[in-house]
Design a protein around this motif. Sequence first.
Motif, PDB file in Angstrom:
ATOM      1  N   ARG A  63      46.348  32.619  50.689  1.00  0.00           N
ATOM      2  CA  ARG A  63      46.084  32.933  49.400  1.00  0.00           C
ATOM      3  C   ARG A  63      44.979  33.908  49.284  1.00  0.00           C
ATOM      4  O   ARG A  63      45.006  34.704  48.445  1.00  0.00           O
ATOM      5  CB  ARG A  63      45.419  31.583  48.725  1.00  0.00           C
ATOM      6  CG  ARG A  63      46.609  30.698  48.521  1.00  0.00           C
ATOM      7  CD  ARG A  63      46.288  29.357  47.578  1.00  0.00           C
ATOM      8  NE  ARG A  63      44.906  28.708  48.441  1.00  0.00           N
ATOM      9  CZ  ARG A  63      44.840  27.499  48.555  1.00  0.00           C
ATOM     10  NH1 ARG A  63      45.732  26.569  48.120  1.00  0.00           N
ATOM     11  NH2 ARG A  63      43.706  27.091  49.097  1.00  0.00           N
ATOM     12  N   LEU A  67      45.530  37.184  47.123  1.00  0.00           N
ATOM     13  CA  LEU A  67      44.582  37.501  45.959  1.00  0.00           C
ATOM     14  C   LEU A  67      43.697  38.591  46.102  1.00  0.00           C
ATOM     15  O   LEU A  67      43.446  39.553  45.427  1.00  0.00           O
ATOM     16  CB  LEU A  67      43.749  36.336  45.403  1.00  0.00           C
ATOM     17  CG  LEU A  67      44.410  35.187  45.060  1.00  0.00           C
ATOM     18  CD1 LEU A  67      43.596  33.845  45.031  1.00  0.00           C
ATOM     19  CD2 LEU A  67      45.012  35.451  43.855  1.00  0.00           C
ATOM     20  N   MET A  91      44.943  41.312  38.166  1.00  0.00           N
ATOM     21  CA  MET A  91      44.231  40.066  37.963  1.00  0.00           C
ATOM     22  C   MET A  91      42.726  39.894  37.733  1.00  0.00           C
ATOM     23  O   MET A  91      41.906  40.621  38.142  1.00  0.00           O
ATOM     24  CB  MET A  91      44.388  38.922  39.278  1.00  0.00           C
ATOM     25  CG  MET A  91      45.788  38.557  39.580  1.00  0.00           C
ATOM     26  SD  MET A  91      45.939  37.296  40.887  1.00  0.00           S
ATOM     27  CE  MET A  91      45.482  35.715  39.939  1.00  0.00           C
ATOM     28  N   SER A  92      42.555  39.152  36.733  1.00  0.00           N
ATOM     29  CA  SER A  92      40.904  39.116  36.440  1.00  0.00           C
ATOM     30  C   SER A  92      40.215  38.331  37.401  1.00  0.00           C
ATOM     31  O   SER A  92      40.961  37.647  38.055  1.00  0.00           O
ATOM     32  CB  SER A  92      40.756  38.260  34.954  1.00  0.00           C
ATOM     33  OG  SER A  92      40.909  37.003  35.305  1.00  0.00           O
ATOM     34  N   GLN A  98      38.416  35.763  36.992  1.00  0.00           N
ATOM     35  CA  GLN A  98      38.704  34.457  36.387  1.00  0.00           C
ATOM     36  C   GLN A  98      39.946  33.953  36.995  1.00  0.00           C
ATOM     37  O   GLN A  98      40.128  32.922  37.490  1.00  0.00           O
ATOM     38  CB  GLN A  98      38.632  34.344  34.808  1.00  0.00           C
ATOM     39  CG  GLN A  98      38.860  32.891  34.429  1.00  0.00           C
ATOM     40  CD  GLN A  98      37.909  31.764  34.640  1.00  0.00           C
ATOM     41  OE1 GLN A  98      36.485  32.081  34.550  1.00  0.00           O
ATOM     42  NE2 GLN A  98      37.992  30.611  35.366  1.00  0.00           N
ATOM     43  N   ALA A  99      40.934  34.778  36.774  1.00  0.00           N
ATOM     44  CA  ALA A  99      42.458  34.282  37.329  1.00  0.00           C
ATOM     45  C   ALA A  99      42.603  34.103  38.850  1.00  0.00           C
ATOM     46  O   ALA A  99      43.133  33.126  39.491  1.00  0.00           O
ATOM     47  CB  ALA A  99      43.378  35.207  36.966  1.00  0.00           C
ATOM     48  N   GLN A 100      41.492  35.008  39.328  1.00  0.00           N
ATOM     49  CA  GLN A 100      41.612  34.863  41.003  1.00  0.00           C
ATOM     50  C   GLN A 100      40.860  33.576  41.507  1.00  0.00           C
ATOM     51  O   GLN A 100      41.249  32.895  42.228  1.00  0.00           O
ATOM     52  CB  GLN A 100      40.830  36.116  41.529  1.00  0.00           C
ATOM     53  CG  GLN A 100      41.588  37.405  41.381  1.00  0.00           C
ATOM     54  CD  GLN A 100      40.507  38.875  41.825  1.00  0.00           C
ATOM     55  OE1 GLN A 100      39.872  38.441  42.613  1.00  0.00           O
ATOM     56  NE2 GLN A 100      40.877  39.696  40.868  1.00  0.00           N
ATOM     57  N   ASP A 138      40.773  30.954  39.839  1.00  0.00           N
ATOM     58  CA  ASP A 138      41.354  29.689  39.435  1.00  0.00           C
ATOM     59  C   ASP A 138      42.560  29.549  40.484  1.00  0.00           C
ATOM     60  O   ASP A 138      42.883  28.457  40.572  1.00  0.00           O
ATOM     61  CB  ASP A 138      41.988  29.860  38.048  1.00  0.00           C
ATOM     62  CG  ASP A 138      41.181  29.617  36.823  1.00  0.00           C
ATOM     63  OD1 ASP A 138      39.921  28.909  37.254  1.00  0.00           O
ATOM     64  OD2 ASP A 138      41.206  30.123  35.864  1.00  0.00           O
ATOM     65  N   GLU A 139      43.128  30.775  40.916  1.00  0.00           N
ATOM     66  CA  GLU A 139      44.382  30.765  41.752  1.00  0.00           C
ATOM     67  C   GLU A 139      43.966  30.183  43.095  1.00  0.00           C
ATOM     68  O   GLU A 139      44.535  29.502  43.663  1.00  0.00           O
ATOM     69  CB  GLU A 139      44.866  31.952  41.876  1.00  0.00           C
ATOM     70  CG  GLU A 139      46.104  32.201  42.573  1.00  0.00           C
ATOM     71  CD  GLU A 139      47.300  31.258  41.815  1.00  0.00           C
ATOM     72  OE1 GLU A 139      48.212  30.811  42.750  1.00  0.00           O
ATOM     73  OE2 GLU A 139      47.571  31.364  40.714  1.00  0.00           O
ATOM     74  N   ASP A 193      36.017  22.836  36.672  1.00  0.00           N
ATOM     75  CA  ASP A 193      35.582  24.113  35.665  1.00  0.00           C
ATOM     76  C   ASP A 193      34.222  24.713  35.667  1.00  0.00           C
ATOM     77  O   ASP A 193      34.143  26.103  35.890  1.00  0.00           O
ATOM     78  CB  ASP A 193      36.110  23.850  34.349  1.00  0.00           C
ATOM     79  CG  ASP A 193      37.625  23.697  34.176  1.00  0.00           C
ATOM     80  OD1 ASP A 193      38.227  24.227  35.097  1.00  0.00           O
ATOM     81  OD2 ASP A 193      37.930  23.193  33.545  1.00  0.00           O
ATOM     82  N   LYS A 226      33.808  26.736  39.000  1.00  0.00           N
ATOM     83  CA  LYS A 226      34.667  27.841  38.970  1.00  0.00           C
ATOM     84  C   LYS A 226      33.919  28.994  38.235  1.00  0.00           C
ATOM     85  O   LYS A 226      33.840  30.078  38.412  1.00  0.00           O
ATOM     86  CB  LYS A 226      35.858  27.755  38.533  1.00  0.00           C
ATOM     87  CG  LYS A 226      36.913  26.930  39.705  1.00  0.00           C
ATOM     88  CD  LYS A 226      38.294  26.894  39.353  1.00  0.00           C
ATOM     89  CE  LYS A 226      38.617  25.670  38.519  1.00  0.00           C
ATOM     90  NZ  LYS A 226      39.864  25.612  38.294  1.00  0.00           N
ATOM     91  N   VAL A 233      32.711  32.682  39.096  1.00  0.00           N
ATOM     92  CA  VAL A 233      33.197  33.865  38.342  1.00  0.00           C
ATOM     93  C   VAL A 233      31.830  34.663  38.315  1.00  0.00           C
ATOM     94  O   VAL A 233      31.628  35.977  38.432  1.00  0.00           O
ATOM     95  CB  VAL A 233      33.780  33.549  37.349  1.00  0.00           C
ATOM     96  CG1 VAL A 233      34.000  35.024  36.186  1.00  0.00           C
ATOM     97  CG2 VAL A 233      35.163  33.276  37.444  1.00  0.00           C
TER      98      VAL A 233
END
Length: 111
Positions: A52, A56, A65-66, A68-70, A72-73, A81, A84, A88
């Motif tokens: 992963r 990523l 990818m933002s 935040q998306a990275q 989250d993934e 949350d 995370k 970020v």
Amino acid sequence: MEIASAFSCTDCRHQLAQTALAAADILAGKMPGTYKATVSFGEYGAPDFDSRVKTLSSAATGGIMSVQAQVDELWGSSKDDDWKAAEVRRILNERGIAELEEPSLGGDSLK
């Protein structure tokens, strides 16, 4: 002779689980319940952590990818949350990207 199946392999597993649970009810002397079998592998169904990270990293380098998306993934449901969001902010700060307050249009003169 070919036997055509109306069920996919997933359907067969769901039916097997439902039947097993109903059989357990009968063995326990209860009326068989109605069950809907679902399976979630969560983090275990995902590629390993190193895979992963590599994927990523490529997405981050390509800018697709933002942050935040990275995050989250990468961490999925293994972190909450709040954690995370803090991660970020930490990454953005390390990159020299600060969150600024959005400027108002017209300032105080609109009051």
